[in-house]
Enzyme design. Structure first.
Site, mmCIF file in Angstrom:
data_model
loop_
_atom_site.group_PDB
_atom_site.id
_atom_site.type_symbol
_atom_site.label_atom_id
_atom_site.label_comp_id
_atom_site.label_asym_id
_atom_site.label_seq_id
_atom_site.Cartn_x
_atom_site.Cartn_y
_atom_site.Cartn_z
ATOM 1 N N GLY A 11 0.831 -1.201 0.000
ATOM 2 C CA GLY A 11 0.000 0.000 0.000
ATOM 3 C C GLY A 11 0.862 1.246 0.000
ATOM 4 O O GLY A 11 1.965 1.254 0.556
ATOM 5 N N SER A 12 0.361 2.294 -0.649
ATOM 6 C CA SER A 12 1.179 3.506 -0.805
ATOM 7 C C SER A 12 0.310 4.753 -0.837
ATOM 8 O O SER A 12 0.636 5.718 -1.521
ATOM 9 C CB SER A 12 1.971 3.417 -2.106
ATOM 10 O OG SER A 12 1.046 3.260 -3.182
ATOM 11 N N GLY A 13 -0.800 4.714 -0.103
ATOM 12 C CA GLY A 13 -1.632 5.911 0.006
ATOM 13 C C GLY A 13 -0.997 6.897 0.975
ATOM 14 O O GLY A 13 0.211 6.866 1.234
ATOM 15 N N TRP A 15 -1.326 7.217 4.345
ATOM 16 C CA TRP A 15 -0.777 6.582 5.556
ATOM 17 C C TRP A 15 0.369 5.646 5.201
ATOM 18 O O TRP A 15 1.405 5.608 5.870
ATOM 19 C CB TRP A 15 -1.920 5.890 6.292
ATOM 20 C CG TRP A 15 -1.667 5.216 7.614
ATOM 21 C CD1 TRP A 15 -2.341 4.112 8.066
ATOM 22 C CD2 TRP A 15 -0.761 5.571 8.679
ATOM 23 N NE1 TRP A 15 -1.891 3.767 9.328
ATOM 24 C CE2 TRP A 15 -0.922 4.649 9.724
ATOM 25 C CE3 TRP A 15 0.186 6.586 8.827
ATOM 26 C CZ2 TRP A 15 -0.182 4.693 10.907
ATOM 27 C CZ3 TRP A 15 0.932 6.631 10.013
ATOM 28 C CH2 TRP A 15 0.740 5.698 11.032
ATOM 29 N N GLY A 16 0.216 4.885 4.116
ATOM 30 C CA GLY A 16 1.286 3.975 3.695
ATOM 31 C C GLY A 16 2.579 4.714 3.389
ATOM 32 O O GLY A 16 3.673 4.276 3.755
ATOM 33 N N ALA A 155 -1.968 10.831 9.392
ATOM 34 C CA ALA A 155 -0.825 10.542 8.511
ATOM 35 C C ALA A 155 0.050 11.766 8.227
ATOM 36 O O ALA A 155 1.280 11.680 8.279
ATOM 37 C CB ALA A 155 -1.331 9.936 7.200
ATOM 38 N N LYS A 206 -13.907 3.787 17.031
ATOM 39 C CA LYS A 206 -13.775 5.235 17.267
ATOM 40 C C LYS A 206 -14.359 6.053 16.118
ATOM 41 O O LYS A 206 -14.779 7.192 16.315
ATOM 42 C CB LYS A 206 -12.328 5.606 17.553
ATOM 43 C CG LYS A 206 -11.342 5.117 16.497
ATOM 44 C CD LYS A 206 -10.796 6.208 15.630
ATOM 45 C CE LYS A 206 -10.265 5.620 14.352
ATOM 46 N NZ LYS A 206 -9.247 6.398 13.720
ATOM 47 N N ARG A 270 -11.817 12.734 9.068
ATOM 48 C CA ARG A 270 -12.862 12.961 8.066
ATOM 49 C C ARG A 270 -14.249 12.547 8.521
ATOM 50 O O ARG A 270 -15.241 13.125 8.064
ATOM 51 C CB ARG A 270 -12.495 12.283 6.749
ATOM 52 C CG ARG A 270 -12.215 10.793 6.811
ATOM 53 C CD ARG A 270 -11.753 10.319 5.435
ATOM 54 N NE ARG A 270 -11.614 8.884 5.368
ATOM 55 C CZ ARG A 270 -10.463 8.241 5.436
ATOM 56 N NH1 ARG A 270 -9.345 8.920 5.614
ATOM 57 N NH2 ARG A 270 -10.418 6.932 5.331
ATOM 58 N N GLN A 299 -15.448 5.613 7.080
ATOM 59 C CA GLN A 299 -15.522 4.322 7.778
ATOM 60 C C GLN A 299 -16.647 4.301 8.806
ATOM 61 O O GLN A 299 -17.191 3.257 9.122
ATOM 62 C CB GLN A 299 -14.190 4.028 8.496
ATOM 63 C CG GLN A 299 -12.965 4.002 7.596
ATOM 64 C CD GLN A 299 -12.867 2.754 6.750
ATOM 65 O OE1 GLN A 299 -13.835 2.032 6.580
ATOM 66 N NE2 GLN A 299 -11.703 2.504 6.193
#
Length: 350
Positions: A11-13, A15-16, A155, A206, A270, A299
């Site tokens: 993954g590389s978004g 956070w990644g 992030a 949360k 968000r 989420q």
């Protein structure tokens, strides 16, 4: 494990990429790790050029973490199996809906003694309803142990190098040290606990509470009301884990994965932002997602729905009035202004 520990980031978004700064620096500095860290990058074109090429030439993820240099030993790889095949530690940090498919691609293609760690906040939908923990899905599909890392870790702030804490949940003590070494940094302090399920559940629940905090902000009810919603949310998180994942320690909720992550998400994040706009704009959650989140998904509302399914099944909705009210507001069964009436006579007050 091999003499030098190979690491792959799946993954590389946003956070990644932020975590790649820490992991890359540690792999380069510490003798137990292989210096080269692979990072699976979903290939896309940016201004006519491949994203992997941009990352490998400029050491910057221009799409998801603009303005931050990645360590030069972090190598972007567009093929998932190629990125992961030599890894002793697989760091999963992709949207949770991709996990089953990624695991299918990786099955039989990774080292049999590899371990995984999930940085993914959220649940998957269990067959027949309810929630399935991401770490459980990874273990079930890949037949390898999977730890989790959760905390108050926005992030961009981690990428900036601002001080924060995080929690690693790892049931097997023998992996705790190598994982801590991989993630610990001067500005990123790691506490390892054995209570992995509670750590992971906190990371998802949360987001429900953050929706409640956003409704309070949208209604302009002030800080006292918001504090009450956050506290009652924490109590419902503790009770939920007690009912569905018994054997957890109360102390886990006072780690970064619990109360700290809850606070940061209820003030930033968000889910709070969109929930506030839901009250003030009169638009649907879906419309606001498209407008405000640049393709990212919320989420909170889907997690509230799955949690509500589990509570309903056990006849426990009245014991979780905050979770229940937030779900009903997200699905237009209640108006946001009804939230306070739902928690006025909370079991905590009786």
């Amino acid at each position: 494990m091999a003499e030098k520990v190979n690491v792959c980031i799946v993954g590389s978004g946003n956070w990644g990429s932020a975590i790649a700064k820490i992991v890359g620096a540690n792999a380069s500095a510490l003798p137990e790790f292989e210096e080269r860290v692979t990072m699976f990058v979903y290939e896309e074109m940016i201004d006519g050029k491949k994203l992997t090429e941009i990352i490998n030439e400029t050491h910057e993820n221009v799409k998801y973490l603009k303005g931050h240099k990645l360590p030069t030993n972090v190598v972007a790889v567009p093929d998932l199996v190629e990125a992961a095949k030599n890894a002793d530690i697989l760091i999963f940090v992709v949207p949770h809906q991709f996990i089953p498919n990624f695991c299918k691609q990786l099955l039989g293609k990774i080292k049999p003694n590899a371990i995984a760690i999930s940085l993914i906040k959220g649940f998957d939908k269990a067959e027949g309803g309810g929630i399935d923990l991401i770490s459980h899905i990874i273990t079930r599909h890949l037949k390898i142990p999977c730890a989790v890392l959760m905390g108050a870790n926005l992030a961009n702030e981690v990428a900036e190098g601002n001080f924060c804490e995080t929690t690693i949940g790892c049931t097997d003590k023998k992996y705790g040290k190598v994982l801590r070494d991989l993630f610990q940094a001067n500005h990123f302090r790691v506490v390892v606990v054995e209570d992995a399920d509670a750590v992971e559940v906190c990371g998802a629940l949360k987001n429900i509470v953050a929706c409640g905090a956003g409704f309070v902000d949208g209604l302009k009810l002030g800080d006292n009301t918001k504090a009450a919603v956050i506290r009652l949310g924490l109590m419902e998180m503790i009770r939920f884990v007690d009912v569905f994942y018994p054997g957890s320690k109360l102390s886990t909720f006072f780690e970064s994965c619990g109360v700290a992550d809850l606070i940061t998400t209820c003030y930033g994040g968000r889910n709070r932002r969109v929930s506030e706009a839901f009250v003030t704009s009169g638009k649907t959650i879906e419309e606001l997602e498209k407008e405000m989140l640049n393709g990212q998904k919320l989420q909170g509302p889907p997690t509230a729905e799955e949690v509500n399914y589990m509570l309903k099944n056990k006849g426990l909705e009245d014991k979780f009035p905050l979770f229940t009210a937030i779900h009903k507001i997200c699905t237009n069964q209640l108006k946001p202004k009804d939230l306070i009436d739902c928690i006025r006579n909370h079991p905590e007050h009786m």
